[in-house]
Design an enzyme around this catalytic site. Structure first.
Site, PDB file in Angstrom:
ATOM      1  N   ALA A   1    -101.270 -43.510  12.886  1.00 60.08           N
ATOM      2  CA  ALA A   1    -102.491 -44.189  12.404  1.00 60.08           C
ATOM      3  C   ALA A   1    -102.287 -44.858  11.040  1.00 60.08           C
ATOM      4  O   ALA A   1    -102.928 -45.866  10.747  1.00 60.08           O
ATOM      5  CB  ALA A   1    -103.641 -43.185  12.336  1.00 60.08           C
TER       6      ALA A   1
ATOM      7  N   ASP B   1    -104.543 -40.835  21.776  1.00 60.39           N
ATOM      8  CA  ASP B   1    -103.640 -40.011  22.595  1.00 60.39           C
ATOM      9  C   ASP B   1    -103.379 -40.756  23.884  1.00 60.39           C
ATOM     10  O   ASP B   1    -104.241 -41.504  24.358  1.00 60.39           O
ATOM     11  CB  ASP B   1    -104.306 -38.660  22.923  1.00 60.39           C
ATOM     12  CG  ASP B   1    -104.518 -37.835  21.673  1.00 60.39           C
ATOM     13  OD1 ASP B   1    -103.545 -37.666  20.911  1.00 60.39           O
ATOM     14  OD2 ASP B   1    -105.654 -37.378  21.446  1.00 60.39           O
TER      15      ASP B   1
ATOM     16  N   GLN C   1    -117.604 -27.035  28.557  1.00 55.04           N
ATOM     17  CA  GLN C   1    -117.227 -27.905  27.446  1.00 55.04           C
ATOM     18  C   GLN C   1    -116.227 -27.204  26.515  1.00 55.04           C
ATOM     19  O   GLN C   1    -115.309 -27.818  25.997  1.00 55.04           O
ATOM     20  CB  GLN C   1    -118.516 -28.249  26.689  1.00 55.04           C
ATOM     21  CG  GLN C   1    -118.387 -29.199  25.543  1.00 55.04           C
ATOM     22  CD  GLN C   1    -119.681 -29.134  24.697  1.00 55.04           C
ATOM     23  OE1 GLN C   1    -120.694 -28.584  25.118  1.00 55.04           O
ATOM     24  NE2 GLN C   1    -119.618 -29.686  23.514  1.00 55.04           N
TER      25      GLN C   1
ATOM     26  N   HIS D   1    -103.242 -31.004  12.984  1.00 51.89           N
ATOM     27  CA  HIS D   1    -103.173 -31.708  14.270  1.00 51.89           C
ATOM     28  C   HIS D   1    -102.273 -30.909  15.210  1.00 51.89           C
ATOM     29  O   HIS D   1    -101.230 -30.402  14.792  1.00 51.89           O
ATOM     30  CB  HIS D   1    -102.617 -33.131  14.035  1.00 51.89           C
ATOM     31  CG  HIS D   1    -102.615 -33.960  15.266  1.00 51.89           C
ATOM     32  ND1 HIS D   1    -101.500 -34.088  16.077  1.00 51.89           N
ATOM     33  CD2 HIS D   1    -103.598 -34.681  15.861  1.00 51.89           C
ATOM     34  CE1 HIS D   1    -101.803 -34.884  17.102  1.00 51.89           C
ATOM     35  NE2 HIS D   1    -103.065 -35.255  16.992  1.00 51.89           N
TER      36      HIS D   1
ATOM     37  N   ARG E   1    -104.805 -43.102  15.744  1.00 52.66           N
ATOM     38  CA  ARG E   1    -103.641 -43.281  16.615  1.00 52.66           C
ATOM     39  C   ARG E   1    -104.045 -43.256  18.081  1.00 52.66           C
ATOM     40  O   ARG E   1    -103.625 -44.085  18.873  1.00 52.66           O
ATOM     41  CB  ARG E   1    -102.626 -42.164  16.357  1.00 52.66           C
ATOM     42  CG  ARG E   1    -101.347 -42.356  17.137  1.00 52.66           C
ATOM     43  CD  ARG E   1    -100.535 -41.089  17.234  1.00 52.66           C
ATOM     44  NE  ARG E   1    -101.170 -40.104  18.105  1.00 52.66           N
ATOM     45  CZ  ARG E   1    -100.641 -38.941  18.413  1.00 52.66           C
ATOM     46  NH1 ARG E   1     -99.468 -38.599  17.909  1.00 52.66           N
ATOM     47  NH2 ARG E   1    -101.259 -38.091  19.226  1.00 52.66           N
TER      48      ARG E   1
ATOM     49  N   GLU F   1    -121.838 -40.245  16.396  1.00 52.46           N
ATOM     50  CA  GLU F   1    -120.816 -40.930  17.194  1.00 52.46           C
ATOM     51  C   GLU F   1    -121.261 -40.995  18.654  1.00 52.46           C
ATOM     52  O   GLU F   1    -121.750 -40.006  19.199  1.00 52.46           O
ATOM     53  CB  GLU F   1    -119.516 -40.134  17.071  1.00 52.46           C
ATOM     54  CG  GLU F   1    -118.367 -40.725  17.861  1.00 52.46           C
ATOM     55  CD  GLU F   1    -117.074 -39.970  17.620  1.00 52.46           C
ATOM     56  OE1 GLU F   1    -116.660 -39.845  16.448  1.00 52.46           O
ATOM     57  OE2 GLU F   1    -116.499 -39.504  18.607  1.00 52.46           O
TER      58      GLU F   1
ATOM     59  N   LYS G   1    -125.995 -37.416  23.836  1.00 51.99           N
ATOM     60  CA  LYS G   1    -127.148 -36.564  24.183  1.00 51.99           C
ATOM     61  C   LYS G   1    -128.200 -36.677  23.078  1.00 51.99           C
ATOM     62  O   LYS G   1    -127.958 -36.262  21.945  1.00 51.99           O
ATOM     63  CB  LYS G   1    -126.706 -35.118  24.338  1.00 51.99           C
ATOM     64  CG  LYS G   1    -125.706 -34.948  25.462  1.00 51.99           C
ATOM     65  CD  LYS G   1    -125.820 -33.577  26.053  1.00 51.99           C
ATOM     66  CE  LYS G   1    -124.779 -33.348  27.124  1.00 51.99           C
ATOM     67  NZ  LYS G   1    -125.046 -33.999  28.374  1.00 51.99           N
TER      68      LYS G   1
ATOM     69  N   HIS H   1    -114.458 -47.761  16.421  1.00 51.98           N
ATOM     70  CA  HIS H   1    -113.186 -47.046  16.411  1.00 51.98           C
ATOM     71  C   HIS H   1    -112.118 -47.979  16.988  1.00 51.98           C
ATOM     72  O   HIS H   1    -112.420 -48.833  17.827  1.00 51.98           O
ATOM     73  CB  HIS H   1    -113.244 -45.798  17.294  1.00 51.98           C
ATOM     74  CG  HIS H   1    -114.130 -44.715  16.746  1.00 51.98           C
ATOM     75  ND1 HIS H   1    -113.963 -43.387  17.050  1.00 51.98           N
ATOM     76  CD2 HIS H   1    -115.188 -44.768  15.913  1.00 51.98           C
ATOM     77  CE1 HIS H   1    -114.874 -42.664  16.430  1.00 51.98           C
ATOM     78  NE2 HIS H   1    -115.646 -43.485  15.740  1.00 51.98           N
TER      79      HIS H   1
HETATM   80  P1  FAD Z   1    -102.222 -39.677  13.075  1.00 49.91           P
HETATM   81  O1  FAD Z   1    -102.831 -39.667  11.737  1.00 49.91           O
HETATM   82  O2  FAD Z   1    -101.229 -40.755  13.369  1.00 49.91           O
HETATM   83  O3  FAD Z   1    -101.534 -38.269  13.290  1.00 49.91           O
HETATM   84  C1  FAD Z   1    -101.014 -37.918  14.585  1.00 49.91           C
HETATM   85  C2  FAD Z   1     -99.864 -36.941  14.441  1.00 49.91           C
HETATM   86  O4  FAD Z   1     -98.745 -37.607  13.838  1.00 49.91           O
HETATM   87  C3  FAD Z   1    -100.169 -35.754  13.515  1.00 49.91           C
HETATM   88  O5  FAD Z   1     -99.543 -34.620  14.062  1.00 49.91           O
HETATM   89  C4  FAD Z   1     -99.533 -36.138  12.209  1.00 49.91           C
HETATM   90  O6  FAD Z   1     -99.159 -35.013  11.421  1.00 49.91           O
HETATM   91  C5  FAD Z   1     -98.307 -36.902  12.700  1.00 49.91           C
HETATM   92  N1  FAD Z   1     -97.829 -37.886  11.714  1.00 49.91           N
HETATM   93  C6  FAD Z   1     -98.579 -38.792  11.053  1.00 49.91           C
HETATM   94  N2  FAD Z   1     -97.806 -39.521  10.218  1.00 49.91           N
HETATM   95  C7  FAD Z   1     -96.543 -39.071  10.378  1.00 49.91           C
HETATM   96  C8  FAD Z   1     -95.288 -39.417   9.807  1.00 49.91           C
HETATM   97  N3  FAD Z   1     -95.183 -40.391   8.881  1.00 49.91           N
HETATM   98  N4  FAD Z   1     -94.173 -38.745  10.214  1.00 49.91           N
HETATM   99  C9  FAD Z   1     -94.261 -37.762  11.148  1.00 49.91           C
HETATM  100  N5  FAD Z   1     -95.427 -37.387  11.723  1.00 49.91           N
HETATM  101  C10 FAD Z   1     -96.552 -38.030  11.349  1.00 49.91           C
HETATM  102  N6  FAD Z   1    -109.299 -40.788  20.103  1.00 49.91           N
HETATM  103  C11 FAD Z   1    -109.527 -41.888  20.864  1.00 49.91           C
HETATM  104  O7  FAD Z   1    -108.750 -42.133  21.790  1.00 49.91           O
HETATM  105  N7  FAD Z   1    -110.592 -42.722  20.630  1.00 49.91           N
HETATM  106  C12 FAD Z   1    -111.466 -42.499  19.630  1.00 49.91           C
HETATM  107  O8  FAD Z   1    -112.406 -43.276  19.433  1.00 49.91           O
HETATM  108  C13 FAD Z   1    -111.281 -41.340  18.801  1.00 49.91           C
HETATM  109  N8  FAD Z   1    -112.122 -41.068  17.786  1.00 49.91           N
HETATM  110  C14 FAD Z   1    -111.865 -40.002  16.967  1.00 49.91           C
HETATM  111  C15 FAD Z   1    -112.706 -39.765  15.869  1.00 49.91           C
HETATM  112  C16 FAD Z   1    -112.479 -38.690  15.018  1.00 49.91           C
HETATM  113  C17 FAD Z   1    -113.396 -38.458  13.840  1.00 49.91           C
HETATM  114  C18 FAD Z   1    -111.374 -37.807  15.256  1.00 49.91           C
HETATM  115  C19 FAD Z   1    -111.131 -36.640  14.352  1.00 49.91           C
HETATM  116  C20 FAD Z   1    -110.534 -38.034  16.352  1.00 49.91           C
HETATM  117  C21 FAD Z   1    -110.760 -39.130  17.201  1.00 49.91           C
HETATM  118  N9  FAD Z   1    -109.922 -39.410  18.283  1.00 49.91           N
HETATM  119  C22 FAD Z   1    -110.157 -40.511  19.069  1.00 49.91           C
HETATM  120  C23 FAD Z   1    -108.799 -38.508  18.600  1.00 49.91           C
HETATM  121  C24 FAD Z   1    -107.486 -38.934  17.900  1.00 49.91           C
HETATM  122  O9  FAD Z   1    -107.043 -40.156  18.415  1.00 49.91           O
HETATM  123  C25 FAD Z   1    -106.459 -37.820  18.158  1.00 49.91           C
HETATM  124  O10 FAD Z   1    -106.838 -36.673  17.431  1.00 49.91           O
HETATM  125  C26 FAD Z   1    -105.013 -38.169  17.923  1.00 49.91           C
HETATM  126  O11 FAD Z   1    -104.200 -37.154  18.522  1.00 49.91           O
HETATM  127  C27 FAD Z   1    -104.607 -38.231  16.472  1.00 49.91           C
HETATM  128  O12 FAD Z   1    -105.111 -39.346  15.866  1.00 49.91           O
HETATM  129  P2  FAD Z   1    -104.910 -39.590  14.279  1.00 49.91           P
HETATM  130  O13 FAD Z   1    -105.497 -40.896  13.992  1.00 49.91           O
HETATM  131  O14 FAD Z   1    -105.316 -38.404  13.513  1.00 49.91           O
HETATM  132  O15 FAD Z   1    -103.281 -39.710  14.242  1.00 49.91           O
END
Ligand code: FAD
Length: 288
Positions: free
Chosen positions: A127, A109, A214, A151, A107, A17, A274, A77
């Site tokens: 998401a 942040d 970090q 999460h 989703r 990534e 890196k 992404h």
């Molecule tokens: P979700 O799957 O929507 O989950 C978020 C929260 O909502 C969780 O607590 C979940 O339990 C809760 N939730 C989900 N569905 C429901 C429901 N139906 N009812 C109630 N609660 C619910 N961030 C960036 O900004 N850009 C990036 O490019 C990026 N790349 C990433 C790549 C990877 C591999 C990972 C692991 C993370 C990445 N992130 C990135 C960070 C990510 O956006 C955050 O971790 C974010 O807080 C959660 O995203 P998610 O897609 O898991 O969210």
């Protein structure tokens, strides 16, 4: 090609990534990184997306050039926080125009450092809604995030897994995990996910700790727990950056080697752009 086809072939799939340089840095800097990563022969490279979409064009351009100029499959992404459905739809159109058919659906942040983002048009909360819309839109391979320690916003891992199952059922091909530093957490998570009926490949995401600053940021951002063994290294080498880097590469290499021995579908390396340090890990474990 859809990325899931790499995982169907069976050998541990190496993926990486990268993130686009910030708006005020030249775009070309990322291509120095990519020149180095290409030599490691990753199956695909994913490009992060700044939540809110402020740096969107760079994600699309880099993902497109990885595919066209480097001949490596790419994954763009996409985060839905702050986006309307029509915004998402037009980004997906742009990706298709650039022949990018693999998306990591997230989703995101709320960014702390971009006060200009307009959230008034937001039509997404989670998401899974984005996964549903990408699946409905067309010919995309879809990945999503999994959180082995739960999460941070979810009270219980079991609840988070229910949400994860819902996301996968909307049309996710495979999952990539949030970083973790203790493989036992990952193995426990896999067992629990399978019990919930999550049967797609779950790929461990590994980030080497290369400096002690970090680690504080990691704890702040994703709440990953730090095993005593790693904490000791960080304490020991706090004032010795080169030794810390060496120890961090060694620690990540051991994590990866153990994961491969335990037959994971692939290894996803958070490169932090890196090249040298990532090359060292790949060589140490004989991947690539
Ligand atoms: P979700 O799957 O929507 O989950 C978020 C929260 O909502 C969780 O607590 C979940 O339990 C809760 N939730 C989900 N569905 C429901 C429901 N139906 N009812 C109630 N609660 C619910 N961030 C960036 O900004 N850009 C990036 O490019 C990026 N790349 C990433 C790549 C990877 C591999 C990972 C692991 C993370 C990445 N992130 C990135 C960070 C990510 O956006 C955050 O971790 C974010 O807080 C959660 O995203 P998610 O897609 O898991 O969210």
């Amino acid at each position: 090609m859809k990325i899931i086809d790499f995982y169907r072939k069976g050998a541990p799939v190496l993926s990486m990534e990268v993130f686009p340089p910030k708006k005020n840095y030249p775009l070309e800097t990322i291509f120095y990184t990519l020149n180095g990563l290409k030599k490691l022969k990753p199956a695909y490279i994913s490009v992060t997306y700044g939540a809110g979409g402020g740096n969107k064009d760079r994600t699309v351009e880099i993902a497109s050039r990885i595919k066209k100029e480097y001949g490596i499959e790419s994954q763009a992404h996409l985060t839905c926080i702050g986006h309307s459905k029509s915004q998402v739809s037009s980004i997906l159109d742009e990706l298709l125009e650039e022949d990018i058919h693999n998306v990591m659906a997230l989703r995101g942040d709320i960014p702390q450092d971009d006060p200009d983002i307009d959230f008034s048009k937001q039509e997404y909360r989670y998401a899974w809604e984005l996964v549903r819309d990408i699946r409905a839109k067309g010919d995309f391979g879809i990945a999503a995030a999994a959180h082995p320690e739960g999460h941070p916003e979810c009270r219980r891992l079991s609840e988070d897994l229910e949400h994860l199952k819902k996301k996968v059922d909307m049309g996710v091909d495979f999952l990539i995990t949030q970083l973790f530093f203790d493989n036992r957490i990952f193995y426990d998570f896999i067992e629990k996910a399978q019990k919930k009926g999550i049967n797609c490949p779950i790929v461990p995401g590994i980030m080497p700790v290369l400096n002690s600053r970090q680690i504080r940021r990691i704890i702040y951002l994703c709440g990953a727990s730090i095993p005593a063994k790693l904490l000791k290294l960080v304490d020991k080498y706090e004032n010795s950056p080169l030794d810390m880097e060496k120890a961090g590469i060694e620690y990540a290499s051991q994590q990866v080697a153990d994961l491969i021995a335990n037959k994971v579908p692939g290894i996803h390396l958070y490169t932090m752009n890196k090249t040298e340090q990532i090359s060292q890990i790949v060589k140490n474990v004989g991947l690539g």
